[in-house]
Motif scaffolding. Sequence first.
Motif, PDB file in Angstrom:
ATOM      1  N   SER A 162       0.830  -1.207   0.000  1.00 12.38           N
ATOM      2  CA  SER A 162       0.000   0.000   0.000  1.00 12.38           C
ATOM      3  C   SER A 162       0.862   1.253   0.000  1.00 12.38           C
ATOM      4  O   SER A 162       0.418   2.327  -0.425  1.00 12.38           O
ATOM      5  CB  SER A 162      -0.947   0.010   1.200  1.00 12.38           C
ATOM      6  N   VAL A 163       2.108   1.132   0.474  1.00  9.52           N
ATOM      7  CA  VAL A 163       3.047   2.254   0.445  1.00  9.52           C
ATOM      8  C   VAL A 163       3.728   2.346  -0.913  1.00  9.52           C
ATOM      9  O   VAL A 163       3.895   3.430  -1.473  1.00  9.52           O
ATOM     10  CB  VAL A 163       4.114   2.086   1.561  1.00  9.52           C
ATOM     11  N   ILE A 164       4.110   1.208  -1.476  1.00  9.69           N
ATOM     12  CA  ILE A 164       4.873   1.177  -2.723  1.00  9.69           C
ATOM     13  C   ILE A 164       3.990   1.422  -3.936  1.00  9.69           C
ATOM     14  O   ILE A 164       4.307   2.228  -4.812  1.00  9.69           O
ATOM     15  CB  ILE A 164       5.596  -0.176  -2.866  1.00  9.69           C
ATOM     16  N   ASP A 165       2.872   0.689  -4.012  1.00 11.58           N
ATOM     17  CA  ASP A 165       1.990   0.780  -5.175  1.00 11.58           C
ATOM     18  C   ASP A 165       0.609   0.294  -4.754  1.00 11.58           C
ATOM     19  O   ASP A 165       0.375  -0.916  -4.643  1.00 11.58           O
ATOM     20  CB  ASP A 165       2.527  -0.063  -6.331  1.00 11.58           C
ATOM     21  N   ARG A 166      -0.305   1.211  -4.548  1.00  7.71           N
ATOM     22  CA  ARG A 166      -1.627   0.864  -4.035  1.00  7.71           C
ATOM     23  C   ARG A 166      -2.458   0.069  -5.027  1.00  7.71           C
ATOM     24  O   ARG A 166      -3.513  -0.474  -4.664  1.00  7.71           O
ATOM     25  CB  ARG A 166      -2.375   2.144  -3.621  1.00  7.71           C
ATOM     26  N   LYS A 167      -2.006  -0.021  -6.269  1.00  5.66           N
ATOM     27  CA  LYS A 167      -2.742  -0.786  -7.271  1.00  5.66           C
ATOM     28  C   LYS A 167      -2.411  -2.275  -7.231  1.00  5.66           C
ATOM     29  O   LYS A 167      -3.121  -3.088  -7.818  1.00  5.66           O
ATOM     30  CB  LYS A 167      -2.453  -0.237  -8.669  1.00  5.66           C
ATOM     31  N   VAL A 168      -1.332  -2.633  -6.559  1.00  7.37           N
ATOM     32  CA  VAL A 168      -0.925  -4.033  -6.452  1.00  7.37           C
ATOM     33  C   VAL A 168      -1.551  -4.628  -5.194  1.00  7.37           C
ATOM     34  O   VAL A 168      -1.567  -3.996  -4.141  1.00  7.37           O
ATOM     35  CB  VAL A 168       0.607  -4.172  -6.404  1.00  7.37           C
ATOM     36  N   ARG A 169      -2.041  -5.854  -5.298  1.00  6.49           N
ATOM     37  CA  ARG A 169      -2.713  -6.493  -4.171  1.00  6.49           C
ATOM     38  C   ARG A 169      -2.080  -7.852  -3.849  1.00  6.49           C
ATOM     39  O   ARG A 169      -1.534  -8.526  -4.720  1.00  6.49           O
ATOM     40  CB  ARG A 169      -4.199  -6.713  -4.493  1.00  6.49           C
ATOM     41  N   LEU A 170      -2.184  -8.209  -2.584  1.00  2.00           N
ATOM     42  CA  LEU A 170      -1.855  -9.554  -2.116  1.00  2.00           C
ATOM     43  C   LEU A 170      -3.147 -10.143  -1.568  1.00  2.00           C
ATOM     44  O   LEU A 170      -3.633  -9.690  -0.521  1.00  2.00           O
ATOM     45  CB  LEU A 170      -0.786  -9.513  -1.029  1.00  2.00           C
ATOM     46  N   ARG A 171      -3.700 -11.129  -2.247  1.00  3.26           N
ATOM     47  CA  ARG A 171      -4.993 -11.677  -1.871  1.00  3.26           C
ATOM     48  C   ARG A 171      -4.837 -13.070  -1.280  1.00  3.26           C
ATOM     49  O   ARG A 171      -4.016 -13.865  -1.720  1.00  3.26           O
ATOM     50  CB  ARG A 171      -5.923 -11.718  -3.079  1.00  3.26           C
ATOM     51  N   SER A 172      -5.673 -13.366  -0.299  1.00  7.38           N
ATOM     52  CA  SER A 172      -5.597 -14.657   0.376  1.00  7.38           C
ATOM     53  C   SER A 172      -5.842 -15.820  -0.572  1.00  7.38           C
ATOM     54  O   SER A 172      -5.192 -16.861  -0.470  1.00  7.38           O
ATOM     55  CB  SER A 172      -6.619 -14.717   1.520  1.00  7.38           C
ATOM     56  N   ARG A 173      -6.786 -15.672  -1.482  1.00  8.69           N
ATOM     57  CA  ARG A 173      -7.117 -16.803  -2.354  1.00  8.69           C
ATOM     58  C   ARG A 173      -5.943 -17.204  -3.247  1.00  8.69           C
ATOM     59  O   ARG A 173      -5.851 -18.373  -3.654  1.00  8.69           O
ATOM     60  CB  ARG A 173      -8.353 -16.487  -3.192  1.00  8.69           C
TER      61      ARG A 173
END
Length: 217
Positions: free
Chosen positions: A27-38
Amino acid sequence: MNYLAHGWRFADEPYVLAGTAAPDWLSVIDRKVRLRSRAAVEFTENADPILSAIARGVVQHHIDDAWFHTTPAFSELSLAFAVEIRGVLPGDEGFRPSFLGHILVELLLDRTLAEDEPQRLDDYYAALAALDPAATERAISRLATRPVERIAALIPRFVDERFLYDYLDDDKLLTRLNHIMRRVGLPQLPSGFVELIPQLRQRVRERTGDLLMPSKA
């Protein structure tokens, strides 16, 4: 939840701890990138021990957030804080009071955990210092919605800055809040805002047990 509340239990498993921090790092580096549990759950038993541990930490992060944000204590405190913050920021009817009410519960919970057992902060940063930043970045890139390239540079800066210790001082906490305000594009808080922090801090302390108890379905 914030960094310490997510990760302190995993100080003896540095890569799991890194996984609990990774969604917030992104969220600090690039808010468009996500880490999702699935996506991460598919790697929790991977033969690569670093990838497996980080995946378990990412899954744990989302599990923690899911129950934490549904606790009555979090809902009650964040709403009450937003109302009080709006009262000391005349004319601010926008998003800032609600955002602050939310994050202050989380930051002040980290503060309480650190005050109650100061070794938690030392152990947290010692675990991060033990990471291989490049290997951590490679693992997070495999789990993220797209590859990332700045995690390896972020980790040593994160360790050196040690900003979680700043939460223990009201004036330094205000400075950190204004860093967050700047990052998300919200107006800076006035210096007088610091006078509100002690009472908010005490109320989080009084509800710590409730904040750390998962809600029952």
